[in-house]
Enzyme design. Structure first.
Site, short mmCIF file in Angstrom:
data_model
loop_
_atom_site.label_atom_id
_atom_site.label_comp_id
_atom_site.label_asym_id
_atom_site.label_seq_id
_atom_site.Cartn_x
_atom_site.Cartn_y
_atom_site.Cartn_z
N ASP A 324 -3.50 0.17 -7.01
CA ASP A 324 -2.14 0.19 -6.91
C ASP A 324 -1.33 1.21 -7.46
O ASP A 324 -0.21 0.84 -8.14
CB ASP A 324 -1.43 -1.05 -7.02
CG ASP A 324 -2.25 -2.35 -6.76
OD1 ASP A 324 -2.90 -2.37 -5.53
OD2 ASP A 324 -2.47 -3.48 -7.18
N GLU A 516 0.78 -5.41 3.30
CA GLU A 516 1.21 -5.36 1.81
C GLU A 516 1.42 -4.03 1.35
O GLU A 516 1.06 -3.03 2.17
CB GLU A 516 0.58 -6.17 1.04
CG GLU A 516 -0.97 -5.76 0.85
CD GLU A 516 -1.90 -6.40 -0.01
OE1 GLU A 516 -1.66 -7.70 -0.33
OE2 GLU A 516 -2.95 -5.86 -0.44
#
Length: 659
Positions: A324, A516
């Site tokens: 991420d 997401e």
């Protein structure tokens, strides 16, 4: 002549009208087959004959096709991905090459069941547009039709109720000019039937008939392909499809001066950029790095110096064990890097427990710059581990970190978005300058936002307004939301939330039904929002939404969703599960794509964390690449260094004359 999309469509319509005129004059019906004559082996449909010998249907230029498109599915991929429309192309209807890296481009919508696409059959619509008819094994008694203007984006899905209970097989579809309707042909395995429809909604009752079932195997087909039919297309269409679905490659470099002059003591004005042209018609200005070590501007003479064209190519992995990843370039000129702190197995008590930060003067230096911890999960702030996806943003001159954290000790299902704030004017690299601002709060009257599992908040500005986007499980699936915020008080939403996207296609539902990790990049008046889909293993991939920057971004209808992912494992050799990205810029202002993916040894189960749940291993590594902007203005995230700059053009020389 280069044809735009609108011109190509007009061209096809004109050809359709010409064909109708020929049919009226000649007094017979042409069924769009490239080769073959009407014969006794044909089958009666109404009062007309269908050709039983040809393998090719065509609506353009009476059989003088410029290329051929093969519809197929695959039998080796996960069935949810393999049972989708794949396309391949050929110049000679013999050797076919896969498009879109061999991945599907049209998927059944799966909002009410595990629907898939099998036995795809391409056809022309009455207006010259395209369609594909297919069988979904989960829908007995029906056929599915997907419509497209360009054979690239199939954005309409129609489920046709055939009025029977049996499972249809071997479907075909043709437009019958005589009856001004589409002829649907299908078999139940024993008998064959035909039906008519003008709109793919209302259909006539099935009539028993006979037709030749399409069977076609080219000399060479894509690996593991289960072939459907072939559609003949004109040159404009084949060029458009190839430009959209084949790798974009550098094909030329604009001319550069062979020599420059300067005077003693004055640095020469060397060209800083080269004009690069690409296979899809796009262009880019690529930097040139000159090796001027042999140049002595304090002594007259002629000097030949060498240079290299192309952006900086970064080491990948860029930073290991950093999922991420987020890189931001601040107004102070520095680059900042943060990412999820890794978890080394499910029993690692330190994993996902803190927010870390790096800073460097250049992107390259970030890879090895010192890392500090600016905040840890703690009971006082009532934010516990499962600290995921921190993002650092500078908003109106203030530094913030949006991140996910649990509101209950060691409860991964209790995660919510939170905010850290850096003291105004303080050094972001000083841990004491950061403090928790708490959970992101819904606006007045908002009873939906952050009531359940919610994560991956990002921030962006567009059209002078400020927004956040995040993922939340409000329906059991992970959906993407957007809301407006006040940049002076980003802790609270200023608008009700709007659903931007939900996991509706098979590629968004492998292992988990997930959207997401949204991130935003802007280009030429458009907003592009990338997001990640499916589980976090090799199935992880990146989808794309787009909108006009000055549209109402809180209106879901302002956004268009690409119906297939723009980056998958198939697009990045040696990498698996690319996803959860951010964007930044290099020292020239060029856009940079920051993402994570696993390496091959992890995928093959050869690393020490093999067997761990993909969420609890440290094998997702941060990576960065250059963004290329395609001819249609969309971002291309999968170009290799050799596609950005052809090695044949990379090295250049120039002669410098010092007088």
């Amino acid at each position: 002549m280069s044809l735009t999309f609108g011109n190509r469509k007009k061209y096809r319509i004109i050809l359709v009208l010409l064909l109708i005129s020929v049919i009226i004059i000649a007094g017979f019906l042409v069924y769009r087959y490239v080769s073959g004559d009407f014969n006794d082996g044909g089958t009666a449909i109404g009062n007309e004959q269908m050709d039983g010998d040809s393998n090719m249907i065509n609506l353009t230029d009476y059989g003088r096709a410029s290329g051929y498109i093969l519809a197929y599915t695959t039998d080796e991929e996960d069935y949810t991905l393999g049972q989708s429309l794949h396309l391949a192309w050929s110049e000679d209807d013999s050797v076919y090459s896969a498009l879109n890296s061999g991945s599907g481009i049209c998927f059944a919508r799966r909002l009410d069941g595990d629907h898939t696409i099998t036995e795809p059959f391409l056809f022309y619509q009455q207006n010259g547009d395209f369609g594909v008819m297919a069988v979904s094994p989960s829908r007995p008694g029906s056929l599915s039709v997907y419509l497209s203007e360009d054979l690239v984006v199939f954005d309409q899905e129609i489920v046709i109720d055939l009025g029977v209970k049996s499972m249809p097989q071997s479907p075909q579809c043709y437009y019958d000019l005589d009856q001004d309707a589409y002829v649907l042909l299908w078999s139940d395995g024993n008998k064959q039937y035909s039906q008519l429809t003008s709109d793919f909604k209302e259909v006539s009752k099935p009539v028993e008939t006979n037709y030749k079932i399409w069977t076609y195997e080219p000399v060479k087909k894509p690996e593991n392909a289960v072939c459907g039919n072939v559609l003949a297309v004109d040159q404009a269409e084949i060029d458009y499809i190839r430009n959209k679905l084949m790798p974009v490659e550098n094909i030329s470099i604009g001319s550069l001066p062979e020599d420059v002059e300067t005077t003693i003591g004055v640095a020469p004005d060397l060209p800083r950029f080269a004009h690069a042209v690409y296979s899809d018609g796009s262009t880019a200005e690529l930097p040139i790095v000159w090796d001027d070590n042999r140049l002595n501007i304090n002594e007259s003479g002629k000097y030949v110096i060498n240079g290299e064209i192309g952006p900086r190519i970064y080491d990948n992995p860029f930073v290991e064990s950093k999922a991420d990843p987020c890189i931001t370039k601040g107004t102070d000129g520095y680059y900042y890097f943060t990412a999820s702190y890794p978890m080394y197995s499910q029993d690692d008590a330190e994993g996902y427990s803190k927010v870390t930060l790096r800073r460097a003067a250049t992107l390259t230096e970030l890879a090895n710059s010192p890392e500090i911890t600016i905040w840890r999960s703690n009971e006082q702030d009532e934010i516990f581990r499962y600290i995921w996806a921190p993002e650092i943003h500078e908003i109106d001159g203030n530094w913030y970190v949006f991140f996910t954290g649990s509101v209950s000790p060691d409860d991964v299902f209790a995660i919510r978005p939170h905010l850290l704030k850096c003291t105004e004017g303080a050094d972001p690299m000083e841990p004491d300058s950061w403090e928790s601002a708490g959970r992101i709060k819904p606006g007045a009257g908002d009873t939906l936002s952050f009531q359940t599992f919610s994560l991956d908040m990002t921030y962006f500005e567009a059209g002078g307004r400020h927004y956040v986007s995040w993922a939340e499980k409000t329906t059991g699936d992970s959906l993407l939301y957007i809301a407006e915020i006040d940049p002076e008080n980003p802790i609270r939403l200023q608008s009700p939330p709007t659903v931007l996207s939900m996991p509706e296609f098979a590629w968004e539902q492998v292992r988990y039904r997930v959207n997401e990790g949204s991130a935003v990049i802007k280009h030429e008046g458009k907003v592009f929002l990338t997001f990640s889909a499916a589980g976090t293993g090799p199935e992880y991939c990146i989808g794309l939404l787009s909108a006009d920057e000055h549209a109402d971004l809180l209106d879901r209808n302002s956004w268009s969703k690409n119906p297939y992912p723009i980056l998958t494992t198939a697009d990045v050799a040696g990498e698996y599960g690319p996803g959860h990205n951010s964007f930044t810029v290099d020292e020239y202002g060029n856009d940079i794509f920051v993402y994570h993916a696993r390496s091959e040894e992890c995928f093959l189960g050869q690393c020490e964390y093999a067997g761990q749940d993909p969420l609890y291993d440290p094998c997702r590594h941060a990576r960065i690449k250059n963004v290329h902007w395609a001819a249609d203005g969309s971002p291309v995230l999968k170009m290799t260094p050799d596609q950005i700059i052809n090695p044949e053009f990379k090295k250049v020389t120039i002669e410098v004359t010092v007088k």
